[in-house]
Write a protein that holds these residues in place. Sequence first.
Motif, PDB file in Angstrom:
ATOM      1  N   TRP A 156      17.085  31.771 -56.967  1.00  0.00           N
ATOM      2  CA  TRP A 156      16.977  30.325 -57.160  1.00  0.00           C
ATOM      3  C   TRP A 156      17.941  29.830 -58.228  1.00  0.00           C
ATOM      4  O   TRP A 156      18.614  28.810 -58.063  1.00  0.00           O
ATOM      5  CB  TRP A 156      15.555  29.948 -57.537  1.00  0.00           C
ATOM      6  CG  TRP A 156      14.560  30.317 -56.485  1.00  0.00           C
ATOM      7  CD1 TRP A 156      13.634  31.311 -56.537  1.00  0.00           C
ATOM      8  CD2 TRP A 156      14.389  29.668 -55.203  1.00  0.00           C
ATOM      9  NE1 TRP A 156      12.903  31.350 -55.373  1.00  0.00           N
ATOM     10  CE2 TRP A 156      13.345  30.342 -54.543  1.00  0.00           C
ATOM     11  CE3 TRP A 156      15.014  28.614 -54.567  1.00  0.00           C
ATOM     12  CZ2 TRP A 156      12.908  29.978 -53.275  1.00  0.00           C
ATOM     13  CZ3 TRP A 156      14.582  28.247 -53.298  1.00  0.00           C
ATOM     14  CH2 TRP A 156      13.545  28.918 -52.666  1.00  0.00           C
ATOM     15  N   SER A 157      17.994  30.557 -59.355  1.00  0.00           N
ATOM     16  CA  SER A 157      18.841  30.071 -60.457  1.00  0.00           C
ATOM     17  C   SER A 157      20.325  30.245 -60.140  1.00  0.00           C
ATOM     18  O   SER A 157      21.136  29.358 -60.425  1.00  0.00           O
ATOM     19  CB  SER A 157      18.481  30.802 -61.751  1.00  0.00           C
ATOM     20  OG  SER A 157      18.603  32.208 -61.594  1.00  0.00           O
ATOM     21  N   LYS A 158      20.689  31.371 -59.533  1.00  0.00           N
ATOM     22  CA  LYS A 158      22.099  31.578 -59.213  1.00  0.00           C
ATOM     23  C   LYS A 158      22.562  30.632 -58.115  1.00  0.00           C
ATOM     24  O   LYS A 158      23.682  30.096 -58.164  1.00  0.00           O
ATOM     25  CB  LYS A 158      22.338  33.029 -58.798  1.00  0.00           C
ATOM     26  CG  LYS A 158      23.807  33.433 -58.776  1.00  0.00           C
ATOM     27  CD  LYS A 158      23.982  34.908 -58.533  1.00  0.00           C
ATOM     28  CE  LYS A 158      23.458  35.737 -59.688  1.00  0.00           C
ATOM     29  NZ  LYS A 158      23.684  37.179 -59.524  1.00  0.00           N
ATOM     30  N   ASP A 159      21.690  30.404 -57.140  1.00  0.00           N
ATOM     31  CA  ASP A 159      22.072  29.474 -56.075  1.00  0.00           C
ATOM     32  C   ASP A 159      22.289  28.066 -56.619  1.00  0.00           C
ATOM     33  O   ASP A 159      23.184  27.345 -56.174  1.00  0.00           O
ATOM     34  CB  ASP A 159      20.974  29.454 -55.008  1.00  0.00           C
ATOM     35  CG  ASP A 159      21.309  28.489 -53.887  1.00  0.00           C
ATOM     36  OD1 ASP A 159      22.164  28.835 -53.052  1.00  0.00           O
ATOM     37  OD2 ASP A 159      20.720  27.380 -53.864  1.00  0.00           O
ATOM     38  N   GLU A 160      21.497  27.683 -57.598  1.00  0.00           N
ATOM     39  CA  GLU A 160      21.671  26.349 -58.186  1.00  0.00           C
ATOM     40  C   GLU A 160      23.003  26.251 -58.929  1.00  0.00           C
ATOM     41  O   GLU A 160      23.651  25.203 -58.912  1.00  0.00           O
ATOM     42  CB  GLU A 160      20.508  26.060 -59.147  1.00  0.00           C
ATOM     43  CG  GLU A 160      20.429  24.607 -59.570  1.00  0.00           C
ATOM     44  CD  GLU A 160      19.138  24.303 -60.324  1.00  0.00           C
ATOM     45  OE1 GLU A 160      18.176  25.083 -60.191  1.00  0.00           O
ATOM     46  OE2 GLU A 160      19.108  23.293 -61.046  1.00  0.00           O
ATOM     47  N   ILE A 161      23.415  27.361 -59.546  1.00  0.00           N
ATOM     48  CA  ILE A 161      24.731  27.367 -60.217  1.00  0.00           C
ATOM     49  C   ILE A 161      25.851  27.240 -59.188  1.00  0.00           C
ATOM     50  O   ILE A 161      26.802  26.465 -59.367  1.00  0.00           O
ATOM     51  CB  ILE A 161      24.889  28.646 -61.051  1.00  0.00           C
ATOM     52  CG1 ILE A 161      23.919  28.640 -62.229  1.00  0.00           C
ATOM     53  CG2 ILE A 161      26.325  28.786 -61.556  1.00  0.00           C
ATOM     54  CD1 ILE A 161      23.907  29.930 -63.024  1.00  0.00           C
ATOM     55  N   LEU A 162      25.742  27.992 -58.109  1.00  0.00           N
ATOM     56  CA  LEU A 162      26.769  27.922 -57.061  1.00  0.00           C
ATOM     57  C   LEU A 162      26.832  26.522 -56.456  1.00  0.00           C
ATOM     58  O   LEU A 162      27.919  25.981 -56.214  1.00  0.00           O
ATOM     59  CB  LEU A 162      26.476  28.960 -55.975  1.00  0.00           C
ATOM     60  CG  LEU A 162      26.497  30.432 -56.411  1.00  0.00           C
ATOM     61  CD1 LEU A 162      26.164  31.346 -55.241  1.00  0.00           C
ATOM     62  CD2 LEU A 162      27.837  30.800 -57.009  1.00  0.00           C
TER      63      LEU A 162
ATOM     64  N   ALA B 187      20.735  24.144 -64.310  1.00  0.00           N
ATOM     65  CA  ALA B 187      20.949  25.436 -63.651  1.00  0.00           C
ATOM     66  C   ALA B 187      21.268  26.520 -64.675  1.00  0.00           C
ATOM     67  O   ALA B 187      20.803  27.662 -64.558  1.00  0.00           O
ATOM     68  CB  ALA B 187      22.082  25.309 -62.641  1.00  0.00           C
ATOM     69  N   ALA B 188      22.063  26.178 -65.694  1.00  0.00           N
ATOM     70  CA  ALA B 188      22.428  27.160 -66.723  1.00  0.00           C
ATOM     71  C   ALA B 188      21.197  27.615 -67.501  1.00  0.00           C
ATOM     72  O   ALA B 188      20.984  28.811 -67.716  1.00  0.00           O
ATOM     73  CB  ALA B 188      23.464  26.549 -67.671  1.00  0.00           C
ATOM     74  N   ILE B 189      20.398  26.656 -67.932  1.00  0.00           N
ATOM     75  CA  ILE B 189      19.207  27.015 -68.715  1.00  0.00           C
ATOM     76  C   ILE B 189      18.172  27.702 -67.839  1.00  0.00           C
ATOM     77  O   ILE B 189      17.458  28.603 -68.277  1.00  0.00           O
ATOM     78  CB  ILE B 189      18.618  25.752 -69.377  1.00  0.00           C
ATOM     79  CG1 ILE B 189      19.690  25.071 -70.235  1.00  0.00           C
ATOM     80  CG2 ILE B 189      17.420  26.108 -70.229  1.00  0.00           C
ATOM     81  CD1 ILE B 189      20.312  25.972 -71.285  1.00  0.00           C
TER      82      ILE B 189
END
Length: 775
Positions: free
Chosen positions: A492-498, A425-427
């Motif tokens: 998509w990327s922020k939701d994966e971090i959350l 998620a970070a990358i």
Amino acid sequence: MLTHAFLIPLIMAVSFLAILGFGKKLPKGGAEIGIAAVTVCFVLALATGVGWVQRTEHPPEAAESAHVEEGHASEDAATEGGPEEGTSEEGVAALEEEAPGAEAVAAEEESAEEGHSEEGAAAEEGHSEEGAAGEEGHAEEEEEEHEVVPPVIRSVTWLQTGGQDITVGTYVDGLATLMLIVVTLISLLVHVYSTDYVAGDRRYTHYFAFLSLFTASMLMFVLTENTLQLIVGWELVGLCSFALIGHWWEEKPNSNAALKAFLTNRVGDVGLLVGMITLYFAAGRTFDIATINEMANTGQISQGILFIASLCLITAVMSKSGQFVLHTWLPDAMAGPTPVSALIHAATMVVAGVYMIARLYAVFWHGLSIGSTNINVLAAVGAVTLLFGALLAFVQSDIKKVLAYSTVSQLGYMVMALGVGAWTAAIFHLFTHAMFKACLFLGAGSMSHACHHSFDMKKDYGGLRRFMPWTFRTFVIATLALTGFPLLAGFWSKDEILAGAAQLGDGGYHVMLVMAILGAMCTAAYMVRALYYCFWGEPRGAAAEHTPHESGPRIVVPLMILAGLAIVAGFTNLPDSGVLSGTPEGLALRFEHFVEPVNATFPAEAEVGPAFDHPEFDLVIAITSTLLAGVAAFLMYLWYWKGKGPHGITQRNRLARFGYRLLENKYYLDVLYTDIIVGSIKGPIAKATNWVNQNLIDGVVNTAGRSAREAGDFVYDKIDQGVVDTIVKGSGATAEGSGQLLRRSQSGKVQTYGAYLFGAATVLAAVFVIIASAS
């Protein structure tokens, strides 16, 4: 191309030298060299990406893998020394044992042995052949599920010191390949954009030369195969940013900003050096990144040592990647040309810290116990940064500083994601953020280009959507992507971090989840505010004095490309869980499949067990965060467009005024650093030091000197002149008198000498007689 990736940074380094050498003699001032070089590098980066995709889909045979790792290990085995040699051999043994290829070989051998044993047992016990075949098939399925993809590592001896070979080389895997593509793509667009933006600049050739060197440094950094080379790339990136931030160094604020960036990063570099030295000795005197990660993964380095190294390296990340409280240089770095800001914030300087954590993730994973806790230093630093950075963006009038604090906040998301265990998620967020943040910075440059190079959106912008339609459209798309609007890249990327913060660790990192959602609300709010000041209302200041116009194609086309990528980039990692479990296999989690390492250097599930996991798509979190961000955006709409809300509250309410001033003064960190720390060093501490020097140290020295001089006078007058000289003169006089007396006895008369001889013989005889009588 995987084995020749070194060509990519090499080409950019040659471009730097060529532009400096004869760029001014060329029609375009050297820009054509830089653009041609970075275009070639982008094509080569894509070729590297294709090669890596093929390698991931069809991993090399076990023998080939083993050959690669053995070749790599043999260089380590060449290390000499007593204890170090033993440790090195252990490292080699670990490599051979843990090497992906060797692991596959061992798995096959074990499977064969098991199969043989089972067959024998079947013969003895009468088990059916179908049962053995079924077990073999099951073993093969398990092997396929954990099929490893080894990195492509190449190195040559750089130098030899103390009997140890120091190597330089390349480390190509999914992460490095992704960074090659991102860096070369953003750099190419920045090069093209710059040909218009800095046209006629007084140091046009110098600017493009350093763009090439900046790109080369970052490319070398992402390809590094050992920590020593990593430090070199790290410092080169910092040096280039110093030169580019201070591009217009004649203006005092610009040179101050460059110095601030340079010195702040040196603070973090202390942690980098201490951390790398700690890992060097802990890993048996090796700089090899693969070996360090494998030894961390296999427990050959103690958790305490990894913890200390992690803390030191986090200090470096805080300065390089603008984490709270060492982030203060980053907004000031906006003094440099805007294309440079885009390059720094999207693909180079500030993501170096995030990349370093990702590359040495086994160290952080085990050192901070990421998989078995619900809070750690890395996650805390990221969470604080993402929220407090976002709050600062609210009170900025300079559009570039709004975006700079936005970058600080988004970097906080990446660091927090790494801290909670959501590596992919970070990358993934680093990747999507590069697209929309570069678009936003270049969009800000386009507006500035049309408004007399002003970045004050409150004073000199307004109503620009009517005059700059393409800048407006692309800026809005990038803004929506940044705020996590559904289906765009940031969503998509922020939701994966959350989801990672909610699901990973020991029961989830819930504090970080709450702070991340608050950060998402702040992001939506400050970007809506920026949209209002830039594109709505009536033109103000510079925009009103002269009718703004849309920028030329060399500025607009890069904006279009980046806005398009801000739309589609998120689909590269579509989840296949939760309500999206029906996502076709060929579209689901492609980013994770190709970028996340699957070998012994990474703390994946195969290495550390179920502690490492991937978050599943959570519809509740996605809807909640989106709705809350929408509420924040709607409140800003009411505030700015409709004029509703407690306007003027900062004049009426003491608490609101205090909060506003706190943000306006950036939590007073600059006051702490500049006025208190630096000011005290320059003021009271310097005066106190001078007083101590003048009154204590100089007094002691002067007293010692005066005493020495008086002692010297005493020794000279009393001892040297009074005693020594008297003795010497007395001895001389005595000798002279004796000489005169003896000289008289030297008459030259034989009879006198015979009388002397006779007298002496008489005396001698008398002595003998007396002695004989006494005896």
